[in-house]
Design a protein around this motif. Structure first.
Motif, mmCIF file in Angstrom:
data_model
loop_
_atom_site.group_PDB
_atom_site.id
_atom_site.type_symbol
_atom_site.label_atom_id
_atom_site.label_comp_id
_atom_site.label_asym_id
_atom_site.label_seq_id
_atom_site.Cartn_x
_atom_site.Cartn_y
_atom_site.Cartn_z
ATOM 1 N N ALA A 37 24.536 -14.370 -36.670
ATOM 2 C CA ALA A 37 23.284 -15.129 -36.765
ATOM 3 C C ALA A 37 22.598 -14.742 -38.065
ATOM 4 C CB ALA A 37 22.377 -14.825 -35.591
ATOM 5 N N SER A 38 22.309 -15.735 -38.873
ATOM 6 C CA SER A 38 21.647 -15.443 -40.136
ATOM 7 C C SER A 38 20.510 -16.424 -40.347
ATOM 8 C CB SER A 38 22.638 -15.531 -41.306
ATOM 9 O OG SER A 38 23.013 -16.859 -41.539
ATOM 10 N N ALA A 39 19.549 -16.019 -41.140
ATOM 11 C CA ALA A 39 18.409 -16.882 -41.429
ATOM 12 C C ALA A 39 18.876 -18.128 -42.181
ATOM 13 C CB ALA A 39 17.377 -16.121 -42.242
ATOM 14 N N PHE A 40 19.870 -17.977 -43.046
ATOM 15 C CA PHE A 40 20.395 -19.120 -43.792
ATOM 16 C C PHE A 40 21.009 -20.152 -42.844
ATOM 17 C CE2 PHE A 40 24.033 -21.043 -46.105
ATOM 18 C CZ PHE A 40 23.296 -21.874 -46.930
ATOM 19 N N ALA A 41 21.774 -19.687 -41.854
ATOM 20 C CA ALA A 41 22.400 -20.611 -40.891
ATOM 21 C C ALA A 41 21.343 -21.351 -40.090
ATOM 22 C CB ALA A 41 23.332 -19.854 -39.963
ATOM 23 N N LEU A 88 32.556 -21.398 -44.514
ATOM 24 C CA LEU A 88 33.202 -21.055 -45.784
ATOM 25 C C LEU A 88 32.296 -20.210 -46.676
ATOM 26 C CD1 LEU A 88 35.024 -24.372 -46.667
ATOM 27 C CD2 LEU A 88 36.081 -22.176 -46.166
ATOM 28 N N VAL A 89 31.034 -20.605 -46.776
ATOM 29 C CA VAL A 89 30.099 -19.857 -47.616
ATOM 30 C C VAL A 89 29.867 -18.459 -47.052
ATOM 31 C CG1 VAL A 89 27.701 -19.767 -48.394
ATOM 32 C CG2 VAL A 89 28.980 -21.886 -48.560
ATOM 33 N N SER A 90 29.699 -18.364 -45.747
ATOM 34 C CA SER A 90 29.436 -17.064 -45.118
ATOM 35 C C SER A 90 30.637 -16.129 -45.229
ATOM 36 C CB SER A 90 29.064 -17.266 -43.649
ATOM 37 O OG SER A 90 28.790 -16.035 -43.035
ATOM 38 N N VAL A 91 31.819 -16.651 -44.945
ATOM 39 C CA VAL A 91 33.013 -15.807 -45.031
ATOM 40 C C VAL A 91 33.248 -15.360 -46.464
ATOM 41 C CG1 VAL A 91 35.539 -15.842 -44.840
ATOM 42 C CG2 VAL A 91 34.138 -16.652 -42.954
ATOM 43 N N SER A 92 33.084 -16.266 -47.424
ATOM 44 C CA SER A 92 33.294 -15.863 -48.815
ATOM 45 C C SER A 92 32.242 -14.867 -49.282
ATOM 46 C CB SER A 92 33.324 -17.081 -49.732
ATOM 47 O OG SER A 92 32.074 -17.709 -49.761
ATOM 48 N N ASN A 96 33.844 -9.751 -49.436
ATOM 49 C CA ASN A 96 33.883 -8.616 -50.352
ATOM 50 C C ASN A 96 32.978 -7.471 -49.927
ATOM 51 O OD1 ASN A 96 35.787 -9.692 -52.085
ATOM 52 N ND2 ASN A 96 34.225 -10.874 -53.157
ATOM 53 N N ASN A 97 32.443 -7.523 -48.736
ATOM 54 C CA ASN A 97 31.587 -6.456 -48.249
ATOM 55 C C ASN A 97 32.404 -5.171 -48.116
ATOM 56 O OD1 ASN A 97 29.510 -5.014 -47.208
ATOM 57 N ND2 ASN A 97 29.153 -6.343 -45.448
ATOM 58 N N PHE A 98 31.918 -4.121 -48.700
ATOM 59 C CA PHE A 98 32.657 -2.856 -48.697
ATOM 60 C C PHE A 98 32.020 -1.825 -47.772
ATOM 61 C CE2 PHE A 98 33.382 1.405 -50.411
ATOM 62 C CZ PHE A 98 34.758 1.443 -50.387
ATOM 63 N N LEU A 99 30.709 -1.679 -47.861
ATOM 64 C CA LEU A 99 30.034 -0.574 -47.184
ATOM 65 C C LEU A 99 30.060 -0.696 -45.663
ATOM 66 C CD1 LEU A 99 28.521 2.037 -47.641
ATOM 67 C CD2 LEU A 99 26.408 0.738 -47.749
ATOM 68 N N TRP A 100 29.692 -1.864 -45.107
ATOM 69 C CA TRP A 100 29.626 -1.992 -43.660
ATOM 70 C C TRP A 100 30.987 -1.802 -42.985
ATOM 71 C CZ3 TRP A 100 26.962 -1.088 -39.684
ATOM 72 C CH2 TRP A 100 27.283 -1.632 -38.456
ATOM 73 N N PRO A 101 32.070 -2.451 -43.456
ATOM 74 C CA PRO A 101 33.367 -2.195 -42.820
ATOM 75 C C PRO A 101 33.816 -0.737 -42.945
ATOM 76 C CG PRO A 101 33.478 -4.199 -44.077
ATOM 77 C CD PRO A 101 32.167 -3.557 -44.394
ATOM 78 N N LEU A 102 33.456 -0.088 -44.032
ATOM 79 C CA LEU A 102 33.801 1.321 -44.204
ATOM 80 C C LEU A 102 33.066 2.191 -43.188
ATOM 81 C CD1 LEU A 102 35.402 3.324 -45.988
ATOM 82 C CD2 LEU A 102 33.337 3.560 -47.365
ATOM 83 N N MET A 138 45.446 -10.953 -54.622
ATOM 84 C CA MET A 138 46.018 -11.256 -53.308
ATOM 85 C C MET A 138 44.939 -11.340 -52.227
ATOM 86 S SD MET A 138 49.518 -9.030 -53.437
ATOM 87 C CE MET A 138 49.813 -9.208 -51.706
ATOM 88 N N THR A 139 43.894 -10.537 -52.329
ATOM 89 C CA THR A 139 42.825 -10.604 -51.331
ATOM 90 C C THR A 139 41.968 -11.850 -51.488
ATOM 91 O OG1 THR A 139 41.313 -9.275 -52.670
ATOM 92 C CG2 THR A 139 42.660 -8.108 -51.045
ATOM 93 N N SER A 140 41.919 -12.420 -52.678
ATOM 94 C CA SER A 140 41.157 -13.659 -52.847
ATOM 95 C C SER A 140 41.982 -14.881 -52.451
ATOM 96 C CB SER A 140 40.666 -13.796 -54.285
ATOM 97 O OG SER A 140 41.766 -13.890 -55.164
ATOM 98 N N GLY A 141 43.260 -14.714 -52.228
ATOM 99 C CA GLY A 141 44.135 -15.816 -51.822
ATOM 100 C C GLY A 141 43.716 -16.513 -50.539
ATOM 101 N N PRO A 142 43.430 -15.773 -49.462
ATOM 102 C CA PRO A 142 43.004 -16.450 -48.223
ATOM 103 C C PRO A 142 41.735 -17.280 -48.384
ATOM 104 C CG PRO A 142 43.645 -14.203 -47.751
ATOM 105 C CD PRO A 142 43.645 -14.345 -49.242
ATOM 106 N N LEU A 143 40.788 -16.825 -49.211
ATOM 107 C CA LEU A 143 39.576 -17.611 -49.448
ATOM 108 C C LEU A 143 39.902 -18.907 -50.178
ATOM 109 C CD1 LEU A 143 36.951 -14.940 -50.494
ATOM 110 C CD2 LEU A 143 37.086 -16.209 -48.378
ATOM 111 N N LEU A 144 40.755 -18.824 -51.160
ATOM 112 C CA LEU A 144 41.151 -20.012 -51.902
ATOM 113 C C LEU A 144 41.894 -20.986 -50.993
ATOM 114 C CD1 LEU A 144 41.312 -21.459 -54.631
ATOM 115 C CD2 LEU A 144 43.445 -20.222 -55.058
ATOM 116 N N LEU A 145 42.766 -20.479 -50.166
ATOM 117 C CA LEU A 145 43.513 -21.305 -49.228
ATOM 118 C C LEU A 145 42.576 -21.994 -48.229
ATOM 119 C CD1 LEU A 145 46.378 -22.154 -48.350
ATOM 120 C CD2 LEU A 145 46.322 -20.235 -46.757
#
Length: 164
Positions: A37-41, A88-92, A96-102, A138-145
Motif C-alpha cells: 500500500a502506497s500513497a502513490f497507488a 511496473l513502476v512500483s516493481v522497477s 534496486n532496493n538494497f537496505l530493506w532486503p538486507l 542480468m538483474t535488469s533483464g527481468p524488468l526489461l522483459l
C-alpha cells in the motif's frame, strides 16, 4: 536536519519489528509487504476512479447494482491498465532496493539479486568491475522483459489518463 536522518532508521526498525511479529522475516512476503500500500497507488487509483464517467455509475444503480457490485463490475475492470502501469513502476522502483532486503533476510537463499551483487564487490579480493557490470545487466533483464510484455497496457494507461 538530524530528524530527517533518523526518521528512515526508525521506520526500518518499526517495519522489521512488524515483520518479525508476523513471522515474515526471511521471506519474500516480508520483503514486499511494506510496499503493498502506497500513497502513490492510492492517489493514482483515486484519480482514475474520478475520471470514470458518472453516467456509468448511475446506469449501474438503475440496473439495481449495489455499491460493492458497482466497484467490482464497473470501476475495477476500467482501471486494469492503471494496475499494470502501477505494478511496473512500483516493481522497477523497488527492484534496486538494497537496505530493506538486507535487513529483513537472514539467509543467502532468501536475498534478492540486488543484494547478491554485493558478493562481487568484496574488498579482500578486489572489485571485479566487469563481473559487476555483467551481473547488473542480468538483474535488469527481468524488468526489461516485463516492460516489453506489458508495454501495450503501460502505454494505454497513460493514454486513458489524458482523455476526459
Amino acid at each position: 536536519l538530524v530528524q530527517l536522518m533518523i526518521m528512515p532508521d526508525i521506520l526500518l526498525v518499526a517495519n522489521y519489528q512488524t515483520m518479525s511479529r508476523l513471522g515474515a522475516v526471511d521471506t519474500l512476503v516480508g520483503m514486499g509487504l511494506p510496499y503493498f500500500a502506497s500513497a502513490f497507488a492510492i492517489f493514482l487509483l483515486r484519480q482514475t476512479f474520478m475520471g470514470i464517467p458518472r453516467e456509468l455509475d448511475e446506469a449501474a444503480r438503475v440496473e439495481g447494482a449495489s455499491t460493492l457490485q458497482i466497484l467490482w463490475r464497473v470501476y475495477v475492470p476500467l482501471a486494469r491498465p492503471v494496475y499494470t502501469a502501477f505494478a511496473l513502476v512500483s516493481v522497477s522502483f523497488h527492484w534496486n532496493n538494497f537496505l530493506w532486503p538486507l535487513i529483513v533476510t537472514n539467509s543467502v537463499q532468501a536475498r534478492p539479486l540486488t543484494v547478491g551483487l554485493q558478493v562481487f564487490s568484496s574488498v579482500e579480493s578486489g572489485v571485479e568491475w566487469s563481473t559487476i557490470c555483467a551481473a547488473t545487466l542480468m538483474t535488469s533483464g527481468p524488468l526489461l522483459l516485463a516492460f516489453l510484455i506489458f508495454q501495450r497496457q503501460f502505454v494505454q494507461s497513460f493514454m486513458r489518463a489524458g482523455i476526459k
